[in-house]
Design an enzyme around this catalytic site. Structure first.
Site, PDB file in Angstrom:
ATOM      1  N   SER A  90      27.071  72.353 -28.298  1.00 50.84           N
ATOM      2  CA  SER A  90      25.712  72.149 -27.794  1.00 50.84           C
ATOM      3  C   SER A  90      25.562  70.826 -27.050  1.00 50.84           C
ATOM      4  O   SER A  90      24.542  70.619 -26.383  1.00 50.84           O
ATOM      5  CB  SER A  90      24.709  72.195 -28.957  1.00 50.84           C
ATOM      6  OG  SER A  90      24.937  71.119 -29.849  1.00 50.84           O
TER       7      SER A  90
ATOM      8  N   LYS B  27      16.175  69.621 -32.978  1.00 49.21           N
ATOM      9  CA  LYS B  27      16.696  68.618 -32.046  1.00 49.21           C
ATOM     10  C   LYS B  27      15.565  67.947 -31.265  1.00 49.21           C
ATOM     11  O   LYS B  27      15.536  66.720 -31.118  1.00 49.21           O
ATOM     12  CB  LYS B  27      17.686  69.274 -31.088  1.00 49.21           C
ATOM     13  CG  LYS B  27      18.981  69.717 -31.757  1.00 49.21           C
ATOM     14  CD  LYS B  27      19.886  70.460 -30.802  1.00 49.21           C
ATOM     15  CE  LYS B  27      21.189  70.879 -31.489  1.00 49.21           C
ATOM     16  NZ  LYS B  27      22.084  71.628 -30.596  1.00 49.21           N
TER      17      LYS B  27
END
Length: 804
Positions: free
Chosen positions: A656, A699
């Protein structure tokens, strides 16, 4: 190529309470269908409906999806309509005591037979003692004994009279019977005998010899007469015993006449009682019992235990087929065991100490097991498979099976097995068993795959509300207001990590309902409101977020270096997720890139020091493919680049951060600074397309918390993949900041879109001549790579000249 920040409506998909036609869940009926599990329900119905060998079930799915409760519901519903299975008992095998016999009886008759036989033995003991103490028996026995005595006395008297006629006496001495000459009724001694004429002495010796032969013949006959007498007494005892016990056992034989095996057992009991009358007439407690508690009676002695019936499995109170869940599936708990009793320093056992296992109790019905627990227990898995393959239950002690002990034990007769086994476990375990256990696919042919999510549609909102109402009633919770239901549905989407899905992990939802009910009670509410639900959610997070707060504190104090203002070359804020138990949170990380002349390598420092996982390393290697294809298709890639997560002291896994790493690399090659007020997440492929990642909500919130603590400037935000927009279910404070324009979420599809936002410069596209626009980021990267290639060529030429 301008990318606008997402609208606040795209950051959080609200559930409007106005859509619900109720005020509280008390107005809703219970949910009668299984929500979102159509595939699994069809598999379960098929699995429990088909009665063929090997069609056992494996329910696969994550914990909390309701596998156990759904399966138990269907199994109990099915079992209630099925016939109650037979009872099973173990009884003594009088011919081979080490091989107990199994008796099959109609449901509920196992315990009845055990009680009947126990009463029978008590009655037999009383009846036998009574009849053998009766005057009639004593008279008849005395007649037999007197007949023997008269017969013995008669032959001895005849022998004595014959000897007397020959002037010889029959005398009893300490050494036995002897003959001696007499004169005038006086026994002659040796001296007097020798004074007799020799002819007289010879006559007497001859007569004594003849009499001695007759005496020996009589003595040889006496044991035969004693044996005949004993046989007559035995016959008398049998006759008396049969008179005493015959009608008692006949009553049981009539009661169980439809069960030939039981009748045969009763016949064997009768025969054994007759053959062991002395133990009934004169019961003696074995020495081993003297050390046992006083509650032990004579009927607990090994002799009387031999007649008892061990009701191994009985269904006296059950109706329908059994549904058994074995929480501790050890080998003995599954297949049964043979227990022992310590007596006088030795271990003894008999058929009464055979104990049933879960397979015995579930025989004729259904057995539920946790697959992981069964595999963890030594030999339990093999014992289960062996029973299912052979379709019978054999109780074999582990020590004997493994040849660890050589003591004599029991070998109970195997019992036929007819059971449907249902395993519950994770998907990974199911696939591993399919791959590595050749028996598994043959024994568990039906897989019931339970979903973890369902579509979030208006019609499903009402069904989910009914499910919440059902759970609340089941747990005796306060009714929930429509706003509270809407907040639970929103949180369910957050648990699912997808704004378009609802979580089917009902364990988490049920926990939230219980905790919201608690907080409603603390607030004095008679109904659960949306603030109560929100307070429960906040309390759950607060209990688990100590580490998150520590990390945020170290960022605020400058221990962990994260910039939220300014711009730097080759530096970008990446985002990662840390999962600890039931709690996950986002953490910003500084990612830096440095470039220099080299052989076209992109060095992943995390991988070099073995802190990077394989997926992370794959993401970094993709960067080389992207750079080579876009900027160096017709010349060698002449750089050596290094990438690293700064202040990372543990493993890094996942791809990611690959887009963030590429942005840092492009910044370093183009010598263009990146805005530090932005953070980036997203993976990238070799064509520069930004791909979806997991944990997007955590996040974003992780970087927002850092920015919020330092003060929102209106310039801060996060870049996410466009394909992750549908997953957004952000916290309310993040949504409010986005509405106020103080924090922004950008959704990008390509690296070019992202680099424009990060640098403020156009990415640039090649024109018809294949050139990037002057001053664009791509043109600067290409120039930088060209300069490195030229330096490498010049350096190689100089090295060749020096070599010549």
């Amino acid at each position: 190529m301008t990318v606008k920040a997402l609208n606040p409506e795209e950051l959080y998909q609200r559930c409007d309470p106005a859509q619900f036609p109720f005020q509280t869940t008390a107005d809703l009926p219970n949910l009668t269908e299984i929500l979102g599990q159509a595939r699994a329900v069809d598999a379960v119905r098929f699995g429990i409906g088909i009665h063929r060998e090997g069609y056992n079930l494996y329910a696969l799915g994550r914990p909390g999806t309701g596998k156990s409760s759904i399966l138990r519901h269907f199994l109990e519903q099915k079992a209630a309509a099925e016939a109650t299975p037979s009872d099973w008992c173990y009884v003594n095998n009088f011919e081979q005591p080490h091989k107990p016999c199994a008796l099959r009886l109609p449901p509920g008759q196992g315990m009845v037979l055990s009680q009947d036989v126990e009463r029978l033995i008590d009655d037999l003991r009383a009846a036998i003692r009574s009849v053998f103490e009766s005057e009639d028996y004593r008279t008849r026995k005395q007649m037999v004994e007197e007949e023997f005595k008269e017969r013995q006395d008669k032959v001895f008297e005849e022998l004595r009279q014959r000897a007397q006629k020959q002037d010889i006496a029959l005398l009893r001495t300490p050494v036995g019977l002897v003959f001696a000459p007499v004169r005038k009724d006086e026994v002659l001694d040796r001296e007097e005998f020798e004074k007799l004429p020799e002819q007289e002495q010879q006559r007497i010796d001859k007569e004594i010899g003849s009499l001695q032969e007759q005496l020996q013949g009589i003595i040889r006959q006496v044991p035969l007469w004693e044996r005949e007498t004993r046989e007559k007494i035995r016959a008398l005892n049998r006759e008396v015993t049969m008179f005493a016990v015959g009608h008692l056992i006949d009553d049981l034989r009539k009661k169980y006449s439809a069960l030939p095996d039981v009748v045969n057992f009763l016949n064997a009991v009768q025969q054994d009682v007759v053959e062991n009358l002395d133990d009934f007439i004169n019961p003696q407690a074995p020495a081993a019992l003297l050390s046992l508690p006083q509650s032990r009676s004579l009927k607990d002695s090994p002799f009387y235990r031999r007649y008892q019936v061990n009701a191994l499995v009985h269904h006296s109170v059950n109706h329908g087929a059994p549904v058994i869940y074995e929480d501790n599936p050890t080998y003995h708990n599954l297949v049964g065991q043979i227990e022992h009793i310590a007596q006088m320093g030795a271990l003894i056992t008999d058929f009464n100490l055979i104990k049933s296992g879960a397979l015995h109790r579930a025989n004729g019905g259904y057995l539920m097991l946790d697959a992981h627990k069964a595999l963890l227990q030594p030999f339990a898995w093999e014992g289960l498979k062996r029973a299912l393959r052979s379709r019978q239950m054999s109780i074999e002690p582990l020590g004997q099976m493994l040849s660890l002990i050589s003591t004599v034990s029991l070998e109970p007769e195997p019992i036929p097995l007819d059971v449907k086994v249902v395993l519950l476990g994770e998907r990974l375990l199911y696939y591993l068993l399919c791959q590595f256990d050749p028996d598994f696919s043959e024994l568990f042919k039906v897989a019931a795959d339970f979903e973890e999510q369902m579509d979030r549609r208006p019609e499903n909102h009402l069904l989910y509300a009914q499910l919440i109402a059902t759970l609340a009633r089941k747990e005796n919770l306060r009714p929930l207001e429509s706003g509270a239901v809407a907040r639970v549905i929103e949180h369910s989407a957050r648990i699912a990590g997808d704004a378009e899905k609802l979580s089917l992990r009902m364990g988490s939802v049920a926990d939230l309902l219980r905790e919201a009910d608690y907080w409603a009670g603390e607030a004095g509410h008679d109904r659960v409101s949306a603030p109560d639900v929100q307070r429960a959610i906040g309390a759950q997070i607060h209990r688990l977020d100590r580490l998150r707060e520590l990390i945020q504190e170290e960022i605020r104090r400058g221990t962990i270096l994260i910039d939220t203002q300014g711009a730097n070359v080759g530096q970008v804020n990446g985002l990662s997720v840390i999962t600890l138990g039931q709690f996950a949170f986002g953490r910003p990380s500084r990612i830096t890139a440095r470039v220099r002349l080299g052989k076209g390598e992109v060095i992943d420092i995390e991988r070099e020091v073995e802190l990077g996982g394989p997926i992370h390393s794959k993401g970094v290697l993709i960067l080389s493919g992207f750079l080579g294809a876009r900027y160096a298709a017709d010349r060698p890639l002449s750089l050596s680049a290094s990438l690293v997560f700064e202040q990372s002291y543990s493993g890094v896994e996942g791809d990611s951060a690959s887009s963030a790493e590429l942005y840092a690399l492009l910044s370093a090659l183009a010598n263009v600074p990146i805005r530090q007020s932005l953070a980036v997440t997203g993976s990238v492929n070799q064509y520069g397309q930004v791909q979806a990642i997991g944990g997007v909500n955590e996040k974003i919130e992780g970087f927002f918390d850092v920015c919020n603590a330092r003060g929102l400037t209106g310039d801060q935000g996060v870049l996410i993949p466009m394909s992750n927009v549908k997953h957004l279910m952000l916290r309310q404070d993040v949504v409010e900041a986005a509405s106020a324009g103080t924090f922004h979420i950008y959704a990008v599809e390509t690296i070019d879109q992202g680099i424009e936002i990060l640098t403020g410069l156009p990415a640039g596209e090649r024109d018809k001549n294949g050139n990037f626009p002057e001053g664009s980021v791509n043109q600067r990267v290409e120039v930088g790579l060209g300069a490195l290639a030229e330096k490498r060529r010049a350096f190689g030429a100089r090295m060749n000249e020096e070599a010549e």
